[in-house]
Design a protein around this motif. Structure first.
Motif: not given
Length: 159
Positions: A59-61, A93-96, A38-39, A30-32
């Protein structure tokens, strides 16, 4: 029944540590995801979402650290490799992901997986009279349910 240093059943504490490691792996995914959106977010809502995603990943971190420390408190060893995380995570996984609605849906889907795990841990920790883990899960669930509600409101969808 053998008790550990904090007065909980050792066998139950080990089982809870395993469940918390499952949660840890999913929180890391989730953090990744949050870092990635964000990026990579683009569009007219960039400034608002960029800031919101940063708030969520910070918060996740913090929660990752809390979960790892709870595992240690229970006598376990927290996962700490990307291999551990990727092989044990169910969070998508959320890629791109760069579109606003896709990013928000990824957050909702991720939180749903976290909430399922947290509710299971909440039940187990309640039965074990493990107030430390129970309180942590209760707090996480309350915060995440509100975040899901807000994200669904942003999407103009009902719960």
């Amino acid at each position: 029944m053998k008790l550990n240093a904090i007065g909980l059943n050792e066998e139950t504490s080990q089982s809870l540590s395993n469940d918390l490691n499952q949660l840890l792996a999913n929180f890391q995914q989730y953090y990744q995801n949050l870092r990635g959106i964000h990026w990579n977010i683009k569009g007219k809502r960039f400034f608002d979402l960029h800031e919101k995603f940063e708030e969520l990943y910070v918060d996740a971190n913090l929660k990752v650290d809390e979960v790892a420390e709870r595992i240690l408190t229970l006598g376990g060893v927290p996962y700490h490799t990307f291999q551990d995380y990727s092989s044990n995570a169910k969070v998508p996984v959320g890629k791109n992901v760069s579109k606003d609605e896709d990013a928000i849906r990824l957050i909702v889907d991720s939180l749903k997986e976290l909430l399922i795990i947290e509710r299971r841990i909440l039940d187990t920790s309640d039965e074990a009279k493990d107030e430390g883990t129970n309180s942590m899960m209760s707090d996480f669930i309350t915060e995440q349910e509100k975040t899901v509600w807000m994200m669904k409101a942003w999407l103009a969808e009902g719960i």
